[in-house]
Write an enzyme that holds these catalytic residues in place. Structure first.
Site, PDB file in Angstrom:
ATOM      1  CG  ASP A   1      -3.260  53.046 -23.003  1.00  0.00           C
ATOM      2  OD1 ASP A   1      -3.350  54.555 -23.127  1.00  0.00           O
ATOM      3  OD2 ASP A   1      -4.118  52.426 -23.139  1.00  0.00           O
TER       4      ASP A   1
ATOM      5  CB  SER B   1      -7.152  53.008 -24.278  1.00  0.00           C
ATOM      6  OG  SER B   1      -6.001  53.944 -23.849  1.00  0.00           O
TER       7      SER B   1
ATOM      8  CG  HIS C   1      -5.034  59.636 -17.656  1.00  0.00           C
ATOM      9  ND1 HIS C   1      -5.966  60.424 -18.211  1.00  0.00           N
ATOM     10  CD2 HIS C   1      -5.119  58.669 -18.347  1.00  0.00           C
ATOM     11  CE1 HIS C   1      -6.218  59.740 -19.457  1.00  0.00           C
ATOM     12  NE2 HIS C   1      -5.897  58.669 -19.516  1.00  0.00           N
TER      13      HIS C   1
HETATM   14 MG    MG Z   1      -4.641  50.354 -22.322  1.00  0.00          MG
HETATM   15 ZN    ZN Z   2      -5.910  57.256 -20.908  1.00  0.00          ZN
END
Ligand code: MG
Ligand code: ZN
Length: 542
Positions: free
Chosen positions: A46, A99, A313
């Site tokens: 991710d 996501s 992030h």
């Molecule tokens: Mg994720």
């Molecule tokens: Zn994110």
């Protein structure tokens, strides 16, 4: 035989032979549709853009004390053995994805939108690859090192218009019933009463759970989805020992109330023999052991790097490195397993890039000069005009002992009066090889009025916001924006830059290994929904 009849016979022979030869040509051309694979393992990082892979690769190859065996990432080995393509991940009517929308596009092989879980761009439930595989008799599994109800795993087995409907997503998971589900996220399975101090239900759960679990519920009803899962035939386990002891093909493992620990916390715990939380590679191993008993084969999605995104992030390069190394360890495990199971198609990809990250050269701490002796220099002094990055930085990043998120959470547990810049300096400088000053800490903790205030908004319902000087609209989540300010304070010493606190449209990698007839279809640039389509076809699914 009349001429007419002979003509018909000749024509018949011609038609049959040409159609046969056409057919054999078609079979050759479309060989993949004739030979489905047994197993598909989809591995998602991710927020793992190519820059995040570059960080891990630079560390593996150039860190003076690299912990990567042979100084080569498993992902790089997989690239050498398989095929490397690219994926674009934009949503319907948009340029950059989240996501939920991105995992949904992979899962349903069609367009969706940010925030959506297992529904098409119009909001209608769409069959996912996992559901189709299950219907066709394959075993199925989901592994994530965040929460089983979080966007990435949820998109493969739930259908909701909004990713934070996690209580409903937990219900959907028990409707879809993947055979193996291993992650965090227990709080969406527990009855609301667990949140009531002094309730008997809460006390009963306290006795059942490892002490590391927070006691909380994200449900608004008294349904006990753990009991419901048991009734459906799932052993439900909460720690490593429970996972090791669980028998049968099915298992639901919920190893944290919310998200599982980040990779730095897992790294700190790794030497502890009493560790109760499994690593993402241990969860993957447990999933493969069960799913591989299926006579038909299986589909497994492993979100091996759910928190690569979070480190992005937070603009936290040290945590990002640890997340990437945990990810690569899992890729290595899957690569080894697939080597013994050649009818397995492995696809390693990402849902988007997070942070617009990279090492970048600078005019900070210019190098003093290098003593080189190459013939080409012939007496000319060689000068590196800028700071192109010191490989020793890689070891210093790896030495980080707590993620920014954890450090700031620790600060927030203290009384308000003690949340001072000095306290933050002490916390950061004890955990990071890149020290900050009191002025830096003051900048990290500074706030300003939130000019994008929205009442009731999940992130923007705050009157003040961390004070970011540039590109501030791209920092959308107050706690993460504050972490990102810490990342910016360390950036010049680390030689890294961050362009955003959210996601970018950067093309992500799509690394495939397995039967060549399938991996070659994944070469080149695809929209991720096409990648999902190819995985479905590989399993013979419509
Ligand atoms: Mg994720
Ligand atoms: Zn994110």
């Amino acid at each position: 035989m009349t001429i007419g009849r002979r003509y018909v016979l000749v024509m018949l022979v011609w038609v049959v032979t040409t159609s046969l030869s056409c057919r054999s040509q078609a079979v050759l051309r479309d060989a993949p549709s004739a030979t489905r694979v047994r197993n598909v393992i989809l591995v998602i990082g991710d927020g793992m853009g190519p820059q995040q892979v570059a960080l891990a690769n630079l560390y593996a190859r150039h860190a003076p004390h690299s912990v990567v065996k042979g100084r080569e990432l498993a992902l790089v080995k997989l690239m050498r053995e398989g095929q490397t393509g690219l994926s674009s991940t934009e949503p319907a009517d948009g340029l950059v994805n989240d996501s939920a929308g991105s995992a949904t596009q992979l899962a349903i092989a069609g367009p969706s939108r940010p925030g959506m879980i297992g529904v098409d761009a119009d909001g209608n439930p769409a069959q996912t690859i996992l559901e189709k595989a299950r219907k066709a008799g394959y075993a199925t599994g989901l592994v994530s090192n965040v929460r089983i109800t979080d966007a990435t795993p949820a998109a493969f087995a739930a259908h909701r218009p909004y990713r934070y409907q996690e209580a409903e997503i937990a219900e959907d998971l028990l409707t879809t019933q993947p055979d193996v589900m291993l992650s965090g996220g227990l709080r969406s399975f527990l009855p609301a009463q667990v949140g009531d101090e002094g309730s008997a239900v809460r006390a009963a759960w306290r006795a059942r759970l490892p002490p590391s679990f927070r006691l909380e519920s994200k449900r608004h009803d008294q349904r006990d989805l753990v009991a419901e899962a048991r009734a459906l035939g799932y052993p439900v386990v909460f720690d490593r020992d429970g996972l090791a002891a669980a028998r049968g093909e099915r298992v639901l493992g919920l190893f944290a109330s919310g998200a599982m620990p980040d990779a730095i916390a897992m790294h700190r715990m790794s030497a502890d023999p009493a560790r109760t939380v499994p690593t993402v590679s241990e969860m993957t191993q447990a999933a493969l052991e069960r799913l591989s008993r299926s006579a038909r084969g299986f589909f497994l999605m492993v979100e091996a790097g759910g928190q690569i995104d979070w480190a992005g992030h937070d603009n936290d390069a040290g945590d990002l490195l640890h997340e990437m190394l945990a990810f690569d360890e899992t890729v290595g495990l899957i690569r080894d397993w697939a080597a013994d199971h050649p009818e397995t198609l492995v696809l390693v990809t990402a849902d988007h890039e997070t942070g617009s990250f990279g090492f970048s050269y600078s005019r900070w701490k210019l190098p003093s000069g290098l003593a080189l002796s190459g013939q080409a220099l012939a007496g000319e002094p060689f000068r590196t005009e800028f700071n192109y990055g010191d490989p020793a930085v890689l070891d210093r990043l790896h030495a980080q002992r707590a993620s920014f998120g954890e450090l700031l959470d620790t600060l927030d547990t203290r009384p308000v009066a003690e949340r001072t810049p000095e306290a933050l300096v002490a916390l950061v400088n004890a955990a990071s090889a890149f020290p900050i000053t009191v002025d830096d800490a003051r900048a990290v903790l500074a706030t300003e009025p939130n000019e994008t205030y929205v009442a009731g908004h999940r992130y923007l319902d705050e009157r003040t916001f961390p004070r970011i000087a540039d590109f501030k609209e791209f920092y959308v989540d107050p706690p993460r924006a504050r972490a990102a300010l810490l990342g910016r304070a360390l950036a010049r010493e680390q030689g890294v830059v961050w362009g955003t606190g959210t996601h970018t449209s950067t093309l992500v990698l799509a690394v495939a290994s397995g039967p060549r007839a399938w991996t070659r279809r994944l070469e080149g640039l695809h929209h991720e929904s096409e990648l999902g389509r190819i995985l479905m076809e590989a399993l013979g699914l419509e």
